[in-house]
Design a protein around this motif. Structure first.
Motif, PDB file in Angstrom:
ATOM      1  N   UNK A  36      11.760   5.464  -1.922  1.00 51.97           N
ATOM      2  CA  UNK A  36      11.702   4.338  -0.984  1.00 51.97           C
ATOM      3  C   UNK A  36      11.457   3.020  -1.702  1.00 51.97           C
ATOM      4  N   UNK A  37      11.113   3.110  -2.989  1.00 49.64           N
ATOM      5  CA  UNK A  37      10.832   1.878  -3.738  1.00 49.64           C
ATOM      6  C   UNK A  37       9.506   1.249  -3.360  1.00 49.64           C
ATOM      7  N   UNK A  38       8.538   2.093  -3.003  1.00 51.63           N
ATOM      8  CA  UNK A  38       7.196   1.577  -2.676  1.00 51.63           C
ATOM      9  C   UNK A  38       6.165   2.355  -3.495  1.00 51.63           C
ATOM     10  N   UNK A  39       4.924   1.903  -3.434  1.00 51.38           N
ATOM     11  CA  UNK A  39       3.853   2.629  -4.127  1.00 51.38           C
ATOM     12  C   UNK A  39       3.259   3.668  -3.173  1.00 51.38           C
ATOM     13  N   UNK A  40       2.555   4.638  -3.755  1.00 51.05           N
ATOM     14  CA  UNK A  40       1.928   5.672  -2.934  1.00 51.05           C
ATOM     15  C   UNK A  40       0.971   5.095  -1.883  1.00 51.05           C
ATOM     16  N   UNK A  41       0.144   4.068  -2.229  1.00 52.40           N
ATOM     17  CA  UNK A  41      -0.746   3.521  -1.186  1.00 52.40           C
ATOM     18  C   UNK A  41       0.012   3.008   0.038  1.00 52.40           C
ATOM     19  N   UNK A  42       1.235   2.509  -0.177  1.00 55.09           N
ATOM     20  CA  UNK A  42       2.022   2.036   0.968  1.00 55.09           C
ATOM     21  C   UNK A  42       2.392   3.222   1.863  1.00 55.09           C
ATOM     22  N   UNK A  43       2.796   4.323   1.237  1.00 51.18           N
ATOM     23  CA  UNK A  43       3.086   5.534   2.020  1.00 51.18           C
ATOM     24  C   UNK A  43       1.833   5.962   2.805  1.00 51.18           C
ATOM     25  N   UNK A  44       0.692   6.009   2.131  1.00 51.78           N
ATOM     26  CA  UNK A  44      -0.538   6.436   2.811  1.00 51.78           C
ATOM     27  C   UNK A  44      -0.888   5.477   3.943  1.00 51.78           C
ATOM     28  N   UNK A  45      -0.624   4.198   3.720  1.00 49.89           N
ATOM     29  CA  UNK A  45      -0.934   3.195   4.738  1.00 49.89           C
ATOM     30  C   UNK A  45      -0.160   3.477   6.039  1.00 49.89           C
ATOM     31  N   UNK A  46       1.125   3.759   5.879  1.00 54.20           N
ATOM     32  CA  UNK A  46       1.943   3.954   7.085  1.00 54.20           C
ATOM     33  C   UNK A  46       1.842   5.363   7.668  1.00 54.20           C
ATOM     34  N   UNK A  56      -0.182   8.242   6.190  1.00 52.71           N
ATOM     35  CA  UNK A  56      -1.339   9.050   5.791  1.00 52.71           C
ATOM     36  C   UNK A  56      -1.002  10.151   4.768  1.00 52.71           C
ATOM     37  N   UNK A  57       0.156  10.817   4.928  1.00 56.80           N
ATOM     38  CA  UNK A  57       0.447  11.992   4.092  1.00 56.80           C
ATOM     39  C   UNK A  57       1.923  12.378   4.221  1.00 56.80           C
ATOM     40  N   UNK A  58       2.339  13.378   3.444  1.00 57.22           N
ATOM     41  CA  UNK A  58       3.700  13.920   3.573  1.00 57.22           C
ATOM     42  C   UNK A  58       3.899  14.502   4.975  1.00 57.22           C
ATOM     43  N   UNK A  59       2.877  15.201   5.482  1.00 55.04           N
ATOM     44  CA  UNK A  59       2.942  15.747   6.838  1.00 55.04           C
ATOM     45  C   UNK A  59       3.190  14.610   7.842  1.00 55.04           C
ATOM     46  N   UNK A  60       2.490  13.513   7.627  1.00 55.84           N
ATOM     47  CA  UNK A  60       2.592  12.382   8.553  1.00 55.84           C
ATOM     48  C   UNK A  60       3.992  11.789   8.585  1.00 55.84           C
ATOM     49  N   UNK A 106      12.198   2.417   5.162  1.00 53.60           N
ATOM     50  CA  UNK A 106      12.727   2.980   3.906  1.00 53.60           C
ATOM     51  C   UNK A 106      12.049   4.290   3.549  1.00 53.60           C
ATOM     52  N   UNK A 107      10.774   4.404   3.886  1.00 52.83           N
ATOM     53  CA  UNK A 107      10.078   5.673   3.657  1.00 52.83           C
ATOM     54  C   UNK A 107      10.654   6.770   4.544  1.00 52.83           C
ATOM     55  N   UNK A 108      10.965   6.434   5.776  1.00 55.34           N
ATOM     56  CA  UNK A 108      11.557   7.439   6.673  1.00 55.34           C
ATOM     57  C   UNK A 108      12.929   7.866   6.162  1.00 55.34           C
ATOM     58  N   UNK A 110       0.041  -5.687  -8.113  1.00 55.38           N
ATOM     59  CA  UNK A 110       0.201  -6.188  -6.742  1.00 55.38           C
ATOM     60  C   UNK A 110      -0.732  -5.394  -5.813  1.00 55.38           C
ATOM     61  N   UNK A 111      -1.468  -6.046  -4.976  1.00 56.57           N
ATOM     62  CA  UNK A 111      -2.347  -5.325  -4.058  1.00 56.57           C
ATOM     63  C   UNK A 111      -1.507  -4.693  -2.954  1.00 56.57           C
ATOM     64  N   UNK A 112      -2.107  -3.732  -2.262  1.00 58.11           N
ATOM     65  CA  UNK A 112      -1.402  -3.071  -1.164  1.00 58.11           C
ATOM     66  C   UNK A 112      -0.998  -4.096  -0.104  1.00 58.11           C
ATOM     67  N   UNK A 113      -1.934  -4.991   0.225  1.00 59.62           N
ATOM     68  CA  UNK A 113      -1.654  -5.993   1.257  1.00 59.62           C
ATOM     69  C   UNK A 113      -0.472  -6.875   0.846  1.00 59.62           C
ATOM     70  N   UNK A 114      -0.459  -7.267  -0.427  1.00 62.74           N
ATOM     71  CA  UNK A 114       0.631  -8.103  -0.917  1.00 62.74           C
ATOM     72  C   UNK A 114       1.956  -7.352  -0.809  1.00 62.74           C
ATOM     73  N   UNK A 115       1.954  -6.075  -1.144  1.00 55.88           N
ATOM     74  CA  UNK A 115       3.195  -5.299  -1.083  1.00 55.88           C
ATOM     75  C   UNK A 115       3.668  -5.143   0.360  1.00 55.88           C
ATOM     76  N   UNK A 116       2.736  -4.933   1.268  1.00 51.75           N
ATOM     77  CA  UNK A 116       3.128  -4.817   2.676  1.00 51.75           C
ATOM     78  C   UNK A 116       3.768  -6.111   3.153  1.00 51.75           C
ATOM     79  N   UNK A 117       3.245  -7.218   2.660  1.00 49.64           N
ATOM     80  CA  UNK A 117       3.761  -8.517   3.065  1.00 49.64           C
ATOM     81  C   UNK A 117       5.162  -8.765   2.514  1.00 49.64           C
ATOM     82  N   UNK A 118       5.360  -8.339   1.279  1.00 53.67           N
ATOM     83  CA  UNK A 118       6.646  -8.623   0.653  1.00 53.67           C
ATOM     84  C   UNK A 118       7.704  -7.570   0.997  1.00 53.67           C
ATOM     85  N   UNK A 119       7.300  -6.478   1.644  1.00 51.00           N
ATOM     86  CA  UNK A 119       8.231  -5.373   1.875  1.00 51.00           C
ATOM     87  C   UNK A 119       8.144  -4.904   3.326  1.00 51.00           C
ATOM     88  N   UNK A 120       8.611  -5.736   4.249  1.00 54.51           N
ATOM     89  CA  UNK A 120       8.422  -5.419   5.663  1.00 54.51           C
ATOM     90  C   UNK A 120       9.203  -4.182   6.113  1.00 54.51           C
TER      91      UNK A 120
END
Lengths: 203, 203
Positions: free
Chosen positions: B42-52, B54-58, B16-18, B1-11
């Motif tokens: 959170x049930x997401x991939x790492x790129x989704x975390x980076x997308x929202x 950027x990092x653990x600090x973020x 959930x990451x927070x 699944x691409x990052x864009x597809x995951x963002x679309x399916x997991x609004x």
């Protein structure tokens, strides 16, 4: 060198181990500190640590129970001091703030353990020290009501308002960025303001 | 699944990451939590975390700044409320205690970070929230003196006695072993006792 020989040549080993424990538990956390590091930092061998404290748990308990013991002893002495009730409340709060400041590194560790993430350290009932302060203050307020120094206030509520000031003054000593904004004299001023609401208006 | 597809399916991924960050930072500590665990929990991939974030600090900063933002907003609204000065002080303290209770897990994490061993988390000026409470209360006390509701007390000292009650009531909610001994109503009773020392005796 045998263990006995080391004990003979290093009479301060126990104290140095406690100091190493305070340093390491504070900087690396309880879970992150090993027996090896404790012994190395204290400049003793592991058998010396085992001799005095049996384990990492043992050294932690000795450190915490030592600090709490001093706290309770100070509270007990302050409670038994002579004077009017307001004088005794002021003296009690001053004595506990003084010992908190005097033992600031261990106080900081207590807060880190109490509020920090669970690190597997043996349970210590830190809340009992807070309850003791509440009970002691309630006792003094009851005496103040009986003697007429205070009006008919709720001794429990009055105990809470007094201990809240002491609690906040203690925590202010742990602030990270600047000089504490509340010192011994500041605490006494806050208590004086509280007493205005507790005394009889015609006093 | 691409990052864009995951963002679309997991609004709800951001939320959930927070929530995963709050859970993991609280239970394992900031240093002990990895990006991989955050994403997995959170049930997401790492790129989704980076997308929202950027990092653990973020993700940490977003969590803390969100909580502090709510706190400041609540304080600001309460400060602007109508009523007598004592009513406004009571309302202010009630509103901040309420939001503290409502957001207890994040409040607990703030205390763990503030008092706990340094874990390499980005610096957050938690003390500024305490300073804000002091400044707000000093402002209200000054108004109360100007209006004659309070006698000529030190606004700074009065602010400290009020904030000490609120501070202690908040911390009581974090107690480990039993039901908090001080609730919303209890705090209001303590404030009423404080006001007795601040008001004019002939009131």
């Amino acid at each position: 060198m045998t263990e006995q020989a080391e004990l003979t040549t290093n009479p301060h080993a126990r104290q140095r181990l406690l100091e190493a424990a305070l340093l390491l538990f504070s900087s690396k956390g309880y879970a992150g500190t090993s027996v090896r590091e404790l012994a190395e930092t204290a400049g003793v061998t592991k058998p010396v640590l085992y001799y005095y404290f049996k384990s990492k748990e043992g050294i932690y308990l000795a450190l915490m129970e030592g600090a709490l013991g001093e706290f309770y002893k100070t509270a007990e002495q302050a409670l038994a001091a002579p004077g009017s009730v307001t004088e005794r409340i002021c003296g009690y709060c001053a004595a506990l703030l003084d010992i908190f400041i005097e033992r600031l590194p261990v106080a900081r560790l207590v807060y880190a353990i109490f509020y920090g993430p669970h690190q597997g350290a043996p349970h210590i009932d830190f809340e009992a020290s807070f309850s003791t302060m509440l009970e002691d203050m309630e006792k003094l307020v009851n005496e103040g009501i009986a003697s007429g120094e205070f009006r008919q206030i709720s001794p429990k509520d009055a105990a809470w308002v007094i201990v809240s000031q002491l609690n906040t003054a203690m925590e202010e000593q742990l602030c990270h960025t600047e000089k504490p904004r509340l010192d011994r004299n500041g605490l006494q001023r806050l208590l004086a303001l509280l007493f205005e609401g507790m005394k009889k208006c015609d006093d």
